[in-house]
Write a protein that holds these residues in place. Structure first.
Motif, PDB file in Angstrom:
ATOM      1  N   TYR A 285       0.828  -1.206   0.000  1.00 57.17           N
ATOM      2  CA  TYR A 285       0.000   0.000   0.000  1.00 57.17           C
ATOM      3  C   TYR A 285       0.870   1.266   0.000  1.00 57.17           C
ATOM      4  O   TYR A 285       0.558   2.263  -0.659  1.00 57.17           O
ATOM      5  N   GLU A 289      -0.498   3.515  -3.239  1.00 64.50           N
ATOM      6  CA  GLU A 289      -1.665   3.641  -2.368  1.00 64.50           C
ATOM      7  C   GLU A 289      -2.965   3.553  -3.153  1.00 64.50           C
ATOM      8  O   GLU A 289      -3.891   2.857  -2.754  1.00 64.50           O
ATOM      9  N   ARG A 290      -3.072   4.254  -4.324  1.00 65.23           N
ATOM     10  CA  ARG A 290      -4.345   4.290  -5.061  1.00 65.23           C
ATOM     11  C   ARG A 290      -4.687   2.921  -5.608  1.00 65.23           C
ATOM     12  O   ARG A 290      -5.814   2.426  -5.472  1.00 65.23           O
ATOM     13  N   VAL A 291      -3.736   2.276  -6.213  1.00 66.14           N
ATOM     14  CA  VAL A 291      -3.999   0.943  -6.794  1.00 66.14           C
ATOM     15  C   VAL A 291      -4.346  -0.070  -5.713  1.00 66.14           C
ATOM     16  O   VAL A 291      -5.282  -0.865  -5.831  1.00 66.14           O
ATOM     17  N   ARG A 293      -5.596   0.551  -2.772  1.00 66.69           N
ATOM     18  CA  ARG A 293      -6.887   0.857  -2.178  1.00 66.69           C
ATOM     19  C   ARG A 293      -8.017   0.346  -3.057  1.00 66.69           C
ATOM     20  O   ARG A 293      -8.976  -0.252  -2.562  1.00 66.69           O
ATOM     21  N   GLU A 294      -7.941   0.555  -4.372  1.00 64.66           N
ATOM     22  CA  GLU A 294      -8.986   0.074  -5.272  1.00 64.66           C
ATOM     23  C   GLU A 294      -9.049  -1.457  -5.288  1.00 64.66           C
ATOM     24  O   GLU A 294     -10.126  -2.057  -5.309  1.00 64.66           O
TER      25      GLU A 294
END
Length: 352
Positions: A285, A289-291, A293-294
């Motif tokens: 993460y 972080e974005r990938v 989280r999704e």
């Protein structure tokens, strides 16, 4: 008795002289002195031969010289000087002898002797006791010369030892759990008295055959003894049940402890695995972080709603705010499928 006639009496005397004639000739031939010496020699041999004596198996011979003990001999053919110089006694030391206190056995029938069997106990009750003693001759010299009547002394000593042991205990104790102790005490006291008196006897067994109250109250005491035996039996049954239940409970307790320890180890290992997994996910993460989280969001939705049809919309492509996807197929019912004609039915002609 009538006297014989003179003529007949003389004939008998002549016949007697005729019978003694060979003896007279023998004495004349050998001489009176030789005959007397021969008779004396025969008597001497017979006197010397009287010194032989036999000691059987399990016996012991005691040889005396003018009444004083000089030797002991084992089994076999033995010789000592004839009496009155030497004399001997043979004592059976292997035979087990017996004495009865409180009863007498006549032709395999026991006859009670109340004068010996009835005695006073420590709690001032009267008890009927019969004692059976077996003994051996341990020292033949003491047995023959130290005591005047060793077996009579043993009988009196056994009665004294029995009365002393019964007088120091209660009647219930003597009849029940103290019976073996009373036997051992009687045996020990009896042997001490026999050694003190110098009887040369050895007590091998002292056994109580009967320990009962007097006949008038015997049944009541037997009820007490039976109750005591029932109490002991119930105690043994309870102890047996305890020996059966306690190990089983201990085993179940150990099993529960082992199961709890196994569950603890399982939870610890699972918690360690979850924490390791979380740390690894955290590391990923932090990298994206974005990938991450999704991806976590999509995995959770897929896990929560496994059988629901899902439509994923791109929020960036809807610039005008109009729903880009219209599920028209849900507004119209699906056409029904025609049923196959039945067998033998006429077929309708189609339109031209």
């Amino acid at each position: 008795m009538a006297s014989l006639p003179p003529r007949q009496g003389s004939d008998v005397f002549e016949q007697l002289l005729a019978q003694l004639e060979p003896l007279r000739r023998f004495l004349q031939r050998w001489g009176r002195r030789r005959v007397i010496l021969a008779i004396a020699g025969v008597l001497l041999l017979l006197w010397l031969a009287s010194g032989f004596y036999m000691v059987g198996p399990g016996e012991r011979g005691v040889v005396l010289l003018f009444g004083g003990v000089i030797d002991q001999t084992d089994s076999g053919l033995r010789y000592r000087l004839p009496a009155p110089i030497n004399s001997n006694y043979v004592v059976d030391i292997a035979r087990v002898r017996r004495v009865e206190i409180g009863f007498r056995t006549d032709r395999d029938t026991a006859r009670p002797v109340p004068g010996e069997s009835l005695m006073l106990t420590g709690d001032e009750n009267i008890v009927d006791v019969q004692l059976f003693v077996q003994y051996l001759v341990q020292d033949p010299i003491k047995f023959l010369f130290r005591a005047r009547d060793p077996e009579l002394a043993l009988h009196a000593s056994a009665e004294v030892a029995l009365r002393a042991a019964a007088g120091e205990n209660t009647i219930d104790y003597t009849m029940t759990e103290g019976r073996v102790e009373v036997q051992e005490r009687v045996k020990k006291s009896l042997q001490e008295m026999l050694d003190q008196y110098g009887t040369g006897l050895l007590v091998t067994e002292a056994r109580l055959l009967v320990v009962d109250p007097p006949r008038e109250v015997r049944e009541a005491f037997h009820d007490v003894v039976r109750a005591w035996e029932d109490r002991e039996r119930l105690i043994k049954v309870a102890e047996g049940y305890q020996e059966e239940v306690v190990p089983k409970a201990r085993g179940e307790g150990v099993q529960m402890v082992k199961a709890a320890e196994a569950y603890r180890e399982q939870r610890l290992i699972r918690a360690q695995g979850d924490s390791t997994r979380f740390l690894k996910v955290l590391g990923e993460y932090q990298k994206a972080e974005r990938v991450t989280r999704e991806r976590l969001y999509l995995e959770m939705v897929d896990r929560v709603l496994p059988k629901t049809k899902k439509f994923i919309l791109d929020a960036g492509g809807n610039q005008g705010g109009v729903l880009p996807l219209l599920p028209l197929k849900d507004f119209f019912p699906s056409p029904a499928r025609p049923e196959p004609p039945a067998a033998g039915a006429p077929t309708q002609p189609g339109r031209r």
